[in-house]
Design an enzyme around this catalytic site. Sequence first.
Site, PDB file in Angstrom:
ATOM      1  N   LYS A 160      -1.791 -13.060  -7.832  1.00  0.00           N
ATOM      2  CA  LYS A 160      -2.181 -11.794  -7.178  1.00  0.00           C
ATOM      3  C   LYS A 160      -2.851 -10.891  -8.199  1.00  0.00           C
ATOM      4  O   LYS A 160      -2.485 -10.901  -9.373  1.00  0.00           O
ATOM      5  CB  LYS A 160      -0.965 -11.097  -6.577  1.00  0.00           C
ATOM      6  CG  LYS A 160      -0.462 -11.764  -5.296  1.00  0.00           C
ATOM      7  CD  LYS A 160       0.565 -10.912  -4.549  1.00  0.00           C
ATOM      8  CE  LYS A 160       1.058 -11.662  -3.315  1.00  0.00           C
ATOM      9  NZ  LYS A 160       1.986 -10.898  -2.473  1.00  0.00           N
ATOM     10  N   GLU A 199      -6.348   5.977  -1.377  1.00  0.00           N
ATOM     11  CA  GLU A 199      -5.456   6.052  -2.541  1.00  0.00           C
ATOM     12  C   GLU A 199      -5.001   7.493  -2.775  1.00  0.00           C
ATOM     13  O   GLU A 199      -3.847   7.749  -3.114  1.00  0.00           O
ATOM     14  CB  GLU A 199      -6.191   5.530  -3.778  1.00  0.00           C
ATOM     15  CG  GLU A 199      -5.340   5.555  -5.037  1.00  0.00           C
ATOM     16  CD  GLU A 199      -6.149   5.349  -6.312  1.00  0.00           C
ATOM     17  OE1 GLU A 199      -7.383   5.538  -6.291  1.00  0.00           O
ATOM     18  OE2 GLU A 199      -5.527   5.022  -7.342  1.00  0.00           O
ATOM     19  N   GLU A 212      -2.441  -4.776   4.275  1.00  0.00           N
ATOM     20  CA  GLU A 212      -0.986  -4.610   4.365  1.00  0.00           C
ATOM     21  C   GLU A 212      -0.517  -3.259   3.809  1.00  0.00           C
ATOM     22  O   GLU A 212       0.213  -2.537   4.468  1.00  0.00           O
ATOM     23  CB  GLU A 212      -0.301  -5.752   3.611  1.00  0.00           C
ATOM     24  CG  GLU A 212       1.201  -5.608   3.564  1.00  0.00           C
ATOM     25  CD  GLU A 212       1.873  -6.713   2.764  1.00  0.00           C
ATOM     26  OE1 GLU A 212       1.194  -7.664   2.358  1.00  0.00           O
ATOM     27  OE2 GLU A 212       3.093  -6.598   2.543  1.00  0.00           O
ATOM     28  N   GLU A 228      11.118 -14.460  -2.863  1.00  0.00           N
ATOM     29  CA  GLU A 228      11.507 -13.792  -1.621  1.00  0.00           C
ATOM     30  C   GLU A 228      12.300 -14.727  -0.709  1.00  0.00           C
ATOM     31  O   GLU A 228      12.066 -14.803   0.497  1.00  0.00           O
ATOM     32  CB  GLU A 228      10.269 -13.238  -0.911  1.00  0.00           C
ATOM     33  CG  GLU A 228       9.498 -12.252  -1.784  1.00  0.00           C
ATOM     34  CD  GLU A 228       8.330 -11.570  -1.097  1.00  0.00           C
ATOM     35  OE1 GLU A 228       7.730 -12.171  -0.192  1.00  0.00           O
ATOM     36  OE2 GLU A 228       8.024 -10.432  -1.484  1.00  0.00           O
ATOM     37  N   GLU A 271      -5.758 -13.953  -6.252  1.00  0.00           N
ATOM     38  CA  GLU A 271      -5.453 -13.753  -4.834  1.00  0.00           C
ATOM     39  C   GLU A 271      -5.706 -12.284  -4.487  1.00  0.00           C
ATOM     40  O   GLU A 271      -5.089 -11.381  -5.067  1.00  0.00           O
ATOM     41  CB  GLU A 271      -3.991 -14.138  -4.571  1.00  0.00           C
ATOM     42  CG  GLU A 271      -3.595 -14.028  -3.106  1.00  0.00           C
ATOM     43  CD  GLU A 271      -2.154 -14.489  -2.855  1.00  0.00           C
ATOM     44  OE1 GLU A 271      -1.703 -15.495  -3.466  1.00  0.00           O
ATOM     45  OE2 GLU A 271      -1.483 -13.837  -2.044  1.00  0.00           O
ATOM     46  N   ASP A 284       2.312  -6.199  -5.978  1.00  0.00           N
ATOM     47  CA  ASP A 284       2.097  -6.782  -4.657  1.00  0.00           C
ATOM     48  C   ASP A 284       1.047  -6.006  -3.865  1.00  0.00           C
ATOM     49  O   ASP A 284       1.391  -5.232  -2.969  1.00  0.00           O
ATOM     50  CB  ASP A 284       3.429  -6.781  -3.891  1.00  0.00           C
ATOM     51  CG  ASP A 284       3.344  -7.541  -2.582  1.00  0.00           C
ATOM     52  OD1 ASP A 284       2.329  -8.212  -2.359  1.00  0.00           O
ATOM     53  OD2 ASP A 284       4.295  -7.451  -1.790  1.00  0.00           O
TER      54      ASP A 284
END
Length: 828
Positions: A369, A520, A402, A295, A396, A374
């Site tokens: 992750k 979800e 988020e 990124e 992670e 993500d």
Amino acid sequence: MFGGWRPEALRADTGQDAWLRYAPLETAAKAKYASLPASVVVLGHSPVLRTAQEEMIRGVRGMMAKTLRAEKGVAERAIVLGTLAAMHAAGYSLKAPKLEGDGFWLTTGQIQGIDCLIVASTSDLGVLYGVFALLSKIARDQTFSSLDEVQQPYALIRWVEQWDNLNGTIERGYAGPSIFFENGDVRADLRRVGQYARLLASIGVNGCTINNVNADPRIIDDSFLPQLARIANEFRPWGVRLAVSVDLSSPKVIGGLDSFDPVDPRVIEWWRAKVSKIYQQIPDFGGFVVKADSEGRPGPSSYGRTPADAATVIARALKPHGGLLLYRAFAYDHHLDWRNPKNDRARAAYDIFHPLDGQFDDNVIIQIKYGPIDFQAREPVSPLLGRLERTNEGIELQITQEYTGQQRHLCFLPTMWKEILDFDLHVSGNKTPVKDLVAGKVFHRPTGALVGVANVGLDANWLGHPLAMANLYGFGRLAWDPNLSGEAVAEEWTRLAFGNDPLVVKTITDMQRASWYVYESYTGPLGAQTLTDILGSHYGPGIESSERNGWGQWHRADHDGIGMDRTVATGTGYTGQYPPAIQNRYESVRATPDELLLFFHHVPYTYLLHSGKTVIQHIYDSHYDGAEEAADFVRQWKSLQHHVDEERYAAVLARLEYQAGHAIVWRDAICNWFFRTSGIRDAKGRVDHHPHRIEAETMQLQGYGSIEVHPWENASGGEGIECVTPSGCTATLRFDRPAGWYEIDVQYFDQNNGESKFRVFVGNQQVDEWIANDHFPATKPSGDSSTRRRIPGLALRPGDEIRVQGIPDGEEHAPLDYIEVRASPAER
Ligand code: GCV
């Protein structure tokens, strides 16, 4: 009095003490612990042991209104705290079980002929963990008359990370500014830092990275180190090691070199000298986290080097001091060509790191992750987790929500984390759950790690939503013991945070357990990932934002079907990264579980799921069911009025009511988009059919004008209205249904660049007014800013005029989407 009235539960609570409230016990529980010794003996003098003794006194004082005597030796019945070595040195003969590291033993037994309650460990920190465990038992009303319990942490490294910037903002933080930094420096007042460390220690978290992985190089500038040392001082009494994220180009940006090539001897020396300076000031410094070549961050690729080259230079600088390097596997190209059906961002971590297995030093942990993309609401487990055999790895997880509702929506993540940690990757055909892989148990690695991105802020209750702290609590508990069930974690947290009233415990535990599935179900069907605005806020719906760009979060929905073909046979080949048993499951469209179908396969909307529904009907049904379940959270929560304190009752109610409304925004955006794209009707006739909804643009408008909302699916009918007349505008309709009790929902947009006022009138009578002053992440009418005001219990008569008046403010033009007038619940 109200049934179940409980004074302790009704104490005002800001949430600052989170699960460490030590609220006064009920009379019956107090009686249960009446025989607790009157003194607490600690064997040793370290800051951590002192903390342990003070915490024991604090907890008992809070819960039982008794102050334990602090003693140095056993002269009467006592709670005895110390390491096994100290106990032996003091001549106490105990038949201790095998303890390792920071594990602890809680037991009752005789010391020098006197009955004692013993908290023992091999380390001072283990003693502190044992004290917290003991106090937690009391707070949860557990019996421990014949106590004999050993607890061992599952993984050595249990760290949280904060994405705090030096200017005091937090990337993906939703609960106020940083507790660590402001205006480019460490804050003068670090009281919240000490309180945070206490919370972390109480759940066994032993390290904290305090700054954004998109790191400001200044964090390790020589001039900044004394400031870091102040934070380490706050952490130290709680056994929390300070770590920082570093930018790989630091040798160049702050070091004055003309290169940051990891094999350049000058760069190697720079890192060595820098790390020595850090340890001079912070002897227990934990280490570094690195995000590189990801990124837009600088990385070893600038010099044609690998992540192993980059990791080695830093790891070798840290090694003599006992420091760790957590090197993130979240590295990918965000300029992928979306036209190429073979391109796949999900492949990146494995493609980059698997070939380097065995090339990392022993104090490096590859931080992976949980999924290959993500932090989406649903992803398969990252295949890299099963493929590093000669390298330490860690997982992670993301505590800050988020992609899961940003602490405005209830979403208890331990349910998801349990599925991930328990997932068996069948490495080499053996049973190898992710929890064993990341703890280093499968390949007998020296270490492993569970890392959670927390992003607490200065808000009194740390994470914003009063129920969201269950996620931080749950992260620590599962990092300590991933064999706990999600239900056990939710129940423990509820008892600690809200007390032991059975109605409260059951209601909140049930809500938490359901919440991830509910979230979800209205935001990301069948593994298509969270269909949010991935280019901006990551909050409201933004279905096409992930398509046709280089970020690689594609779900490839078109007129005929949806999903990414990631098979080896016809797709990107991603399934080939899994061990054979898992590869076979995902390679076959029939064997892939429904909830991940669209992650692995492109199918027509008419494809029949295992559930017997078509994909399209599942999309419609799950969004309608999810929105209804979100509304049901409000009903469940209301059953707790007078059973929990007023402050948290009101704060949670407000968030749940908002969530119920926003779930409808999500539902309508996704259902309408798929209806328009596929052309296939909802078999139940709900989609695009809202009998009680009146579009604002169809009302009689005075001053208001129509606006198009982009993307269109984020406003009902694709349009709304706005008012640019400073004195205000009105939108009016004539009520033409039978007389009765009704409720009105006003759907409006609340941007963060103005505070419009709204008033609602029935005839000449004003029935409600409010100011749109919430802080949603939006400066225009959108799926992020869309929200509703519910006006209950209105007696309406045919012919009544219902008028909404909007008065704009700043850049916010009192925007409205629609109103809905429905019979009051009792009359339906
Ligand atoms: C800190 C996602 C987030 C970014 C975050 C990044 C990462 O892309 O949106 O805000 O950057 O992950 O984990 O590095």
